[in-house]
Design an enzyme around this catalytic site. Structure first.
Site, PDB file in Angstrom:
ATOM      1  N   SER A  51      -3.000   4.221  -4.977  1.00 33.26           N
ATOM      2  CA  SER A  51      -2.147   3.766  -6.068  1.00 33.26           C
ATOM      3  C   SER A  51      -0.675   3.671  -5.695  1.00 33.26           C
ATOM      4  O   SER A  51       0.077   2.966  -6.356  1.00 33.26           O
ATOM      5  CB  SER A  51      -2.291   4.708  -7.270  1.00 33.26           C
ATOM      6  N   ASP A 341       4.287   8.723 -14.821  1.00 36.04           N
ATOM      7  CA  ASP A 341       3.109   9.065 -15.628  1.00 36.04           C
ATOM      8  C   ASP A 341       2.479  10.407 -15.270  1.00 36.04           C
ATOM      9  O   ASP A 341       1.349  10.679 -15.658  1.00 36.04           O
ATOM     10  CB  ASP A 341       2.053   7.951 -15.506  1.00 36.04           C
ATOM     11  N   HIS A 344       2.675   9.143 -10.630  1.00 31.97           N
ATOM     12  CA  HIS A 344       3.356   8.055  -9.922  1.00 31.97           C
ATOM     13  C   HIS A 344       4.842   7.998 -10.262  1.00 31.97           C
ATOM     14  O   HIS A 344       5.256   8.422 -11.343  1.00 31.97           O
ATOM     15  CB  HIS A 344       2.671   6.730 -10.263  1.00 31.97           C
TER      16      HIS A 344
END
Ligand SMILES: *[C@@H]1O[C@H](CO)[C@@H](O)[C@H](O)[C@H]1NC(C)=O
Ligand SMILES: *[C@@H]1O[C@H](CO)[C@@H](O)[C@H](O)[C@H]1NC(C)=O
Ligand SMILES: *[C@@H]1O[C@H](CO)[C@@H](O)[C@H](O)[C@H]1NC(C)=O
Length: 388
Positions: A51, A341, A344
């Site tokens: 990610s 979040d 991240h």
């Protein structure tokens, strides 16, 4: 930088880095980025990872919905990136004056003329052969390459040819989920440490495969301070007595550093084995840890608290009410926050990381020549290991 006294086009900085605080802009103005970003040939980048560099692969590949406010700061819509805006890889692409990398799995609106992004949210190196483990991403690349070769042979001029695959930059940013998954299975620090060589062996295999396919330019990111993530800080129950002076979980960061040491060693080994390859090891950990430890200096506050989440201080993270889902809320001052979040980074933090990668550790002295010249066989391999 001294050998290249190129003229400075200050307007380029303003457009590439519009939201940097003033001291940063002033600092940037003393570096000739834009002049360096003009390559003879358009850059080509292939990226592999999780990610931290997924530009929409999970959303495309599994149809996994990633809802607003993801994407709110830059794109104004959700793009599948796990941030409020751009990721480090996006800033690197912009600095090279090339478009954002299309996810390999995105069938609509993609262009693969400047490379492809195989990174997918949640990916690890182990176990193999599951979506989208590193070895699966590499297999997808092999398919992509052989298909490109077929189409180029059939006359297509808009795809990457053999020469393009050779001069491309191959980026790898993976390992965080291997560490994170191990800890969440309740493995002890020594047990997590024991798994690290297996993870490193997978990264070695990936780089070797890309090399065997003709790749010569590698750009390898190490992993960030896992123990400073609000998600970890909120979920780990037994962390009392395991917090450092900044409030991060020491054993998690120790595992990240152990991994990074092994990765650096791997890069050094591969550099002597693959003599005609350029392998750059980029110390993301030092950059991210500095941003967290010295948050105020960079204009940030609450570096251990998620902007988007639920629950309020100290971490604003709740595993049942995560960002983008009903009940979660996003802060108003995202530009002043490090963490988006719980896992991240915000676009604002990613921008600072990119700036540091490109300027301060003299990363641009490496990235631009590597990607612009496509380095023939002359290079003996450069190392970028910022000395924090
Ligand atoms: C960026 O690319 C555009 C379009 O290819 C070109 O016109 C422009 O001069 C480039 N700018 C820089 C700074 O390289
Ligand atoms: C890990 O340990 C915690 C506390 O000891 C326990 O509550 C949890 O269920 C365990 N998780 C797993 C996956 O074994
Ligand atoms: C914080 O900033 C100071 C001053 O620039 C620096 O010496 C220190 O290494 C930084 N801390 C971290 C953890 O990087």
């Amino acid at each position: 930088m001294s050998s290249r006294s190129l003229s400075l086009h200050s307007s380029c900085f303003a457009s590439s880095f519009p939201s940097l605080p003033l001291p940063w802009l002033l600092l940037l103005l003393s570096f000739p980025l834009c002049a360096l970003s003009q390559c003879d040939k358009p850059p080509i980048i292939f990226n592999f990872g999780d990610s931290n560099s997924d530009t929409g692969g999970l959303a495309a590949g599994l149809g996994f919905p990633i809802n607003p406010p993801y994407g709110r700061t830059f794109f104004g819509r959700s793009t599948g990136r796990l941030s409020d805006g751009r990721l480090l890889i996006d800033f690197l692409c912009q600095s090279l004056n090339t478009s954002f990398l299309s996810p390999y799995l995105e069938s609509l609106g993609s262009s693969f003329q400047n490379g492809a992004n195989f990174a997918v949210v949640g990916s690890s190196t182990l176990p193999k052969f599951v979506p989208f483990a590193l070895n699966v991403q590499i297999m997808q690349f092999l398919h992509f390459k052989s298909r490109s070769m077929e189409l180029v042979a059939a006359g297509s001029e808009r795809l990457i040819n053999e020469e393009g695959f050779r001069r491309a930059l191959y980026m790898v940013d993976i390992g965080q989920n291997d560490l994170s998954d191990s800890f969440s299975k309740n493995l002890s620090y020594p047990q997590v440490a024991k798994r690290i060589p297996l993870v490193i062996a997978e990264i070695r295999r990936a780089v070797q495969t890309l090399y065997d396919q003709g790749g010569r330019n590698f750009w390898i990111h190490n992993t960030g301070p896992l123990g400073c993530l609000p998600q970890k800080l909120s979920l780990v129950q037994s962390k009392a007595g395991d917090l450092d002076s900044f409030g991060c979980i020491s054993s998690y960061n120790a595992a990240a550093k152990l991994f990074n040491g092994a990765l650096l060693h791997l890069c050094q080994e591969m550099k002597s084995e693959l003599k005609d390859a350029t392998i750059v090891y980029v110390d993301i950990y030092a950059i991210k840890f500095d941003i967290i430890a010295n948050a105020t200096k960079y204009g940030f506050s609450n570096p251990l608290m998620a902007c988007c989440g639920f629950g309020g201080p100290p971490y604003n993270y709740n595993v049942r009410v995560t960002c983008g889902n009903t009940g979660s809320e996003a802060c108003n001052d995202g530009a002043r926050r490090v963490n988006w979040d719980g896992i991240h980074y915000t676009e604002a933090a990613n921008e600072i990381v990119a700036t540091k990668v490109l300027f301060l550790g003299s990363g641009s002295d490496l990235l631009f020549p590597i990607i612009c010249s496509g380095l023939s066989s002359s290079s003996s391999g450069i190392d970028y290991n910022s000395s924090y």
